[in-house]
Motif scaffolding. Structure first.
Motif: not given
Length: 778
Positions: A682-694, A707-716
């Motif tokens: 979901d977008s919440a799990a994806g955003l946590r990865v994107l905001r990490s140092d990975v 998860g509260g966001m669509n794909g484009r909102q998560m990417a932005e």
């Protein structure tokens, strides 16, 4: 009284009845009147503003009283006071307009002449005052001798004593009155004053206003008289004229009173409540219907002198006072409002107001004309509800047909896919690997047909992701010609006319093929007894004026037209053919989606679709598609998919999709390419990865995510900390939430489901390699 009746249900609201008084007034025979609109009585001098007021009242189905300059058959002008009233049947349907006529030409001329006479009288009186000169005279104490008369120019002067002044200056008919006034003045020793006729200097008879005062000695005896006389001949003539005018005006007033009494009788007989009020909001007149209706809704009768707004409850009284105040400013208007005691009745009223003016145009009150429209509004509401229920029923019927057909099609496709997969598993277990490829091809074919079906549905909703490419439309039509012939059958003649210099069009070729086939099927269905279909291409260059007519931006377009010789369509049907679920076919033979899908495809392609049709002659549907400035590439030969080599440099890709099967597919593709995959559901799990140092080289994400966001909102959101992040969005259609204003940001791409493994792999490899190339060059 001249009267006529018109029929608004017929074109141009013609006259259907005129009485003998009307034919006598206008000079036209009844045969010359019936069937014509009343405007034939008008002429160049008829006020266009007054005609517009009449037309507006007729269109709004309201009564109107107005004076209009008309012409008789012999060309003679006459002023006509019209009282036009709509006549409704018991259902509230407008049936006729009733018009009574009053010839007010003489009244207007009399009033005009009266004004002119009064003006002349004022001029005469003014001249009299300015030109008047007094005659001065002196007479003996007993008035027997006239000593002196001078200073005037209307009587003969005398400087010699005269004993015969009475015979010289006074006509016989006035001598007794003069002597009587002389006797009174002598007896009372008071001033002499009298208006009487006199002989003028030229021998004619005029009028004089004579005044004299006595001169007394010490004993109080009169010694002589001094006097002055003024020529009042013109004033007396004016008074005579005024009396004549007064008599004439009296006759006019009597005639006008009779007309007003007749008009009052008409008002009293009206079923509509009518009243008049003065600037203090007091009732000055009302008809019986007004009294009855007010009693019905409030339980009391109105009286002359009542302050009308004060008779209402406070909340309604304020509204009524506001309406009346507007009318007292001189405004003519109509409002709709509820008035009444809820415990008795509170109908909805349509109330018209017009100012009441005096002869000088000043507002001295206003008229209030009311109509209870509750039953009409109730009927309109019930009709609208019935129509809406019918539309919903028709829509649900079409949706049922659509879903039934879709279920049938998808069940067939799923059966092919599921059966092929099961047989693949069986043959593999049996070791018969050579049959697997055949079942794989069958499953892939069914999947592609399912994708095509979803694209047709998305075209209907205008949300499919198009793949516009430079397209040779002539070649596309030629390639489909045999298919179209088989589809329309042998009873239909197909003619293809391709412009030899046809421009390429920028369009999705597969969607254009689908649109062309649908148009040909519609044309076939419009010719149940056979006929002809013509498919034609042409170049169209549209300037600004032409583009406005076709509702497209100016430019160059390739037109693709499908014409038939079928039943055609009426303008009412043409106005609705692009509505979803609208169909003229019998139940079970159409869902009303075909032309709607074609309309959506044309709009989304930057073009338009237009229909020209004549009942009984046929229909032409034309697609206008944007021209492509450039050459059309030859289609590439398709062969076996070439596997992409594994990457030596490696990359890390984050895959975000709530569908595990899709994540598994993408992850396997990434593994084959030599890339590392990180999964998120979901977008919440994806955003946590994107905001990490990975390290993340590419984000592959579905658009519709929990998860509260669509794909484009998560990417932005991720790009706030990873501004150079590459993004590939995968979706079943191009939602507005993805495309925003129709464009993706730099480093973003979109891939439409369903997609082949080769397409997905090639897109991922190209995005990663392009990023690395830019990094090396930068």
């Amino acid at each position: 009284m001249p009267m006529l009746i018109t029929d608004p249900s017929q074109p141009d609201n013609p006259i259907i009845f005129a009485n003998a008084a009307f034919t006598k007034l206008t000079g036209y025979a009844r045969a010359e009147i019936l069937g014509r609109n009343c405007r034939f009585l008008q002429g160049p001098e008829t006020s266009r503003d007054d005609v517009a007021k009449i037309r507006d009242a007729v269109e709004r189905r309201e009564a109107i009283e107005i004076e209009l300059l008309n012409h008789k058959k012999n060309g003679e002008r006459f002023w006509n006071r019209l009282l036009i009233s709509p006549v409704f049947d018991e259902d509230g349907t407008l049936t006729y307009f009733f018009a009574s006529q009053f010839d007010v030409t003489l009244e207007r001329e009399h009033l005009h002449n009266l004004g002119e006479a009064l003006r002349r009288r004022e001029q005469m009186l003014d001249a009299l005052v300015r030109s008047s000169s007094e005659v001065r005279y002196r007479v003996s104490a007993d008035w027997r001798r006239l000593y002196h008369l001078s200073g005037g120019d209307f009587l003969a002067d005398t400087n010699s004593p005269s004993a015969d002044w009475l015979e010289t200056y006074i006509p016989p008919e006035d001598r007794a009155a003069v002597l009587a006034e002389v006797e009174r003045a002598i007896r009372t020793k008071t001033s002499y004053s009298l208006e009487h006729r006199v002989y003028l200097a030229d021998g004619s008879i005029g009028w004089s206003s004579s005044r004299a005062v006595p001169v007394l000695d010490g004993d109080g005896r009169i010694t002589e008289w001094y006097g002055a006389a003024t020529d009042i001949s013109e004033r007396k003539a004016a008074e005579v004229a005024s009396r004549d005018l007064t008599v004439s005006l009296g006759r006019q007033v009597a005639d006008r009173t009779a007309e007003l009494r007749l008009y009052g009788d008409i008002i009293q007989s009206s079923a509509a409540p009518i009243c008049a009020f003065d600037p203090a909001y007091r009732l000055i007149a009302f008809n019986q219907a007004h009294s009855d209706e007010f009693s019905r809704i409030f339980g009391r009768r109105v009286q002359i002198g009542d302050v009308f707004p004060d008779l209402f409850p406070p909340d309604q009284g304020a509204v009524m006072r506001g309406f009346m105040a507007r009318a007292l400013t001189g405004e003519t208007y109509t409002v709709t409002e509820e008035f009444g005691d809820p415990a008795l009745a509170k109908p909805t009223w349509e109330v018209s107001y017009s100012p009441l003016r005096d002869g000088e145009g000043r507002v001295i009150g206003a008229f209030h004309f009311a109509k209870d429209i509750s039953d009409r509004l109730r009927a309109e509401t019930e009709l609208a509800a019935t129509q809406e229920a019918l539309r919903q029923s028709q829509k649900m019927e079409a949706v049922g047909q659509l879903t039934g057909g879709l279920a049938h099609d998808f069940n067939n496709l799923l059966a092919g896919i599921s059966g092929s997969l099961e047989l693949m598993q069986t043959r593999m277990n049996q070791g018969r690997v050579k049959d697997v490829e055949r079942y794989m091809a069958a499953a892939q074919g069914a999947a592609k047909r399912a994708a095509a079906l979803t694209h047709r549905l998305l075209a209907f909703s205008r949300r499919q992701t198009l793949d516009p490419r430079p397209t040779d439309v002539n070649g596309l039509v030629a390639g489909m010609e045999e298919l179209i012939r088989r589809t329309v059958g042998p009873g239909i003649t197909l003619t293809v006319v391709g412009a030899p210099d046809a421009w390429p069009a920028l369009v999705d070729p597969s969607q254009l093929e689908n649109a062309l086939l649908n148009l040909c099927i519609n044309a076939r269905d419009a010719m149940p007894d056979g006929g002809g279909i013509t498919v034609e291409t042409a170049n169209r260059a549209m300037d600004a004026a032409t583009a406005r007519r076709y509702d497209v931006p100016p430019g160059e377009y390739l037109s693709l037209s499908v014409a038939d010789t079928g039943t055609g369509m009426s303008p009412e049907v043409i106005a609705r053919v692009f509505e979803p679920f609208f169909t003229t076919k019998p139940i079970g033979e159409g869902t009303g989606l075909g032309l709607s899908m074609i309309y959506g495809f044309a709009q989304q392609s930057g073009g338009r679709v237009r229909i020209a049709s004549t009942p009984g002659q046929g229909t032409t549907v034309s697609l206008y598609l944007p021209r492509h400035d450039g050459a059309v590439r030859e289609p590439e030969e398709t062969g076996a998919a070439t596997a992409l080599p594994r990457s030596d440099e490696g990359a890390t890709v984050l895959v975000v999709d709530d569908e595990p099967t899709v994540r598994m597919l993408v992850t396997d593709i990434l593994d084959d390419l030599g890339y590392t995959a990180i999964e998120a559901g979901d977008s919440a799990a994806g955003l946590r990865v994107l905001r990490s140092d990975v390290r993340i080289d590419l984000l592959v994400s579905d658009v519709g995510l929990p998860g509260g966001m669509n794909g484009r909102q998560m990417a932005e959101a991720a790009r706030e900390t990873r501004p150079d992040l590459k993004v590939l969005l995968i979706t079943g259609y191009a939602e507005t939430a993805i495309l925003g204003e129709g464009k993706l940001g730099p480093g973003m791409a979109v891939l439409t489901k369903p997609f082949s493994v080769e397409t997905m792999a090639a897109r991922i490899r190209s995005i990663i390699e392009a990023g690395r190339e830019r990094a090396r060059l930068g």
